[in-house]
Enzyme design. Structure first.
Site, PDB file in Angstrom:
ATOM      1  N   ASP A   1       0.854  -1.191   0.000  1.00 36.42           N
ATOM      2  CA  ASP A   1       0.000   0.000   0.000  1.00 36.42           C
ATOM      3  C   ASP A   1       0.886   1.236   0.000  1.00 36.42           C
ATOM      4  O   ASP A   1       1.989   1.231   0.553  1.00 36.42           O
ATOM      5  CB  ASP A   1      -0.902   0.031   1.237  1.00 36.42           C
ATOM      6  CG  ASP A   1      -1.976  -1.043   1.202  1.00 36.42           C
ATOM      7  OD1 ASP A   1      -2.405  -1.406   0.096  1.00 36.42           O
ATOM      8  OD2 ASP A   1      -2.368  -1.517   2.283  1.00 36.42           O
TER       9      ASP A   1
ATOM     10  N   ASP B   1      -7.120  -1.300  -4.569  1.00 37.30           N
ATOM     11  CA  ASP B   1      -8.226  -0.948  -3.669  1.00 37.30           C
ATOM     12  C   ASP B   1      -9.130   0.108  -4.305  1.00 37.30           C
ATOM     13  O   ASP B   1     -10.358   0.065  -4.160  1.00 37.30           O
ATOM     14  CB  ASP B   1      -7.684  -0.405  -2.348  1.00 37.30           C
ATOM     15  CG  ASP B   1      -6.860  -1.423  -1.572  1.00 37.30           C
ATOM     16  OD1 ASP B   1      -7.100  -2.631  -1.743  1.00 37.30           O
ATOM     17  OD2 ASP B   1      -5.973  -1.004  -0.812  1.00 37.30           O
TER      18      ASP B   1
END
Length: 202
Positions: free
Chosen positions: A146, A180
């Protein structure tokens, strides 16, 4: 070109973008490193997580395996549904939305399944692709990369507010990745335009 082939081409492009950024982050930054893109509002901040979107996770080794298997089954189901709605010439918006969700789920599966095998860890070092001593984890035990962080607002709740009185807050706190975002956008489109996507034949 058929609708399904166009959707596969879109998914391939989305996956390339997702994986290119993740691999660059993994091979150029150490865990916790960050740099600003747009003032203090948009920051590239490298973290890794064991679980779901926006850093959520299931605890323990079995939780990791179950999550990985669930992802694989979910992607198979989404892929079959995408093929089916393409054959039925569903609205283009629905096809694009499902393609986004598929690409997002697939992007994070790639991290979970293979990153532990092909990279060493990023603790206090920049990871190496295909290190001599092997990767940092076994198949399906890799961590999801991330990096997108948008701390748009920061401050403290007023003292008169119940529960969070005086506590420090950051909005938006979660660190996430492009995959995401694909899932979030795809689901949001379906919720917003479901009436036009799922019109029943008379």
């Amino acid at each position: 070109m058929s609708l399904f082939k166009k959707s596969v081409a879109l998914i391939t492009l989305l996956l390339i973008l997702d994986q290119a950024l993740k691999i660059w982050i993994k091979t150029h930054m150490m865990l916790g490193e960050e740099f600003s893109i747009f003032g203090n509002w948009f920051v590239i901040h490298f973290i890794e997580n064991n679980g779901m979107a926006f850093g959520m996770e299931l605890e323990g080794e079995w939780g990791k395996i179950l999550l990985s298997l669930f992802r694989i089954f979910a992607v198979c189901g989404i892929g079959w549904y995408l093929y089916d709605i393409c054959l039925k010439k569903a609205p283009l918006g629905l096809i694009v939305s499902i393609a986004l969700i598929f690409a997002g789920a697939m992007g994070n599966i790639i991290d979970s399944a293979f990153y532990g095998l092909v990279f060493n860890d990023s603790f206090y070092q920049v990871a190496t692709f295909l290190p001599k001593d092997g990767g940092y984890a076994s198949f399906l035990h890799g961590k999801v990369v991330d990096m997108l962080y948008f701390p748009l607002l920061e401050g403290r709740f007023p003292d008169w507010m119940p529960i969070w009185s005086g506590e420090h807050y950051i909005f938006f706190r979660p660190v996430f990745n492009i995959a995401d975002s694909y899932i979030t956008i795809g689901v949001s489109f379906i919720l917003l335009f479901q009436r036009s996507y799922f019109v029943k034949n008379k």
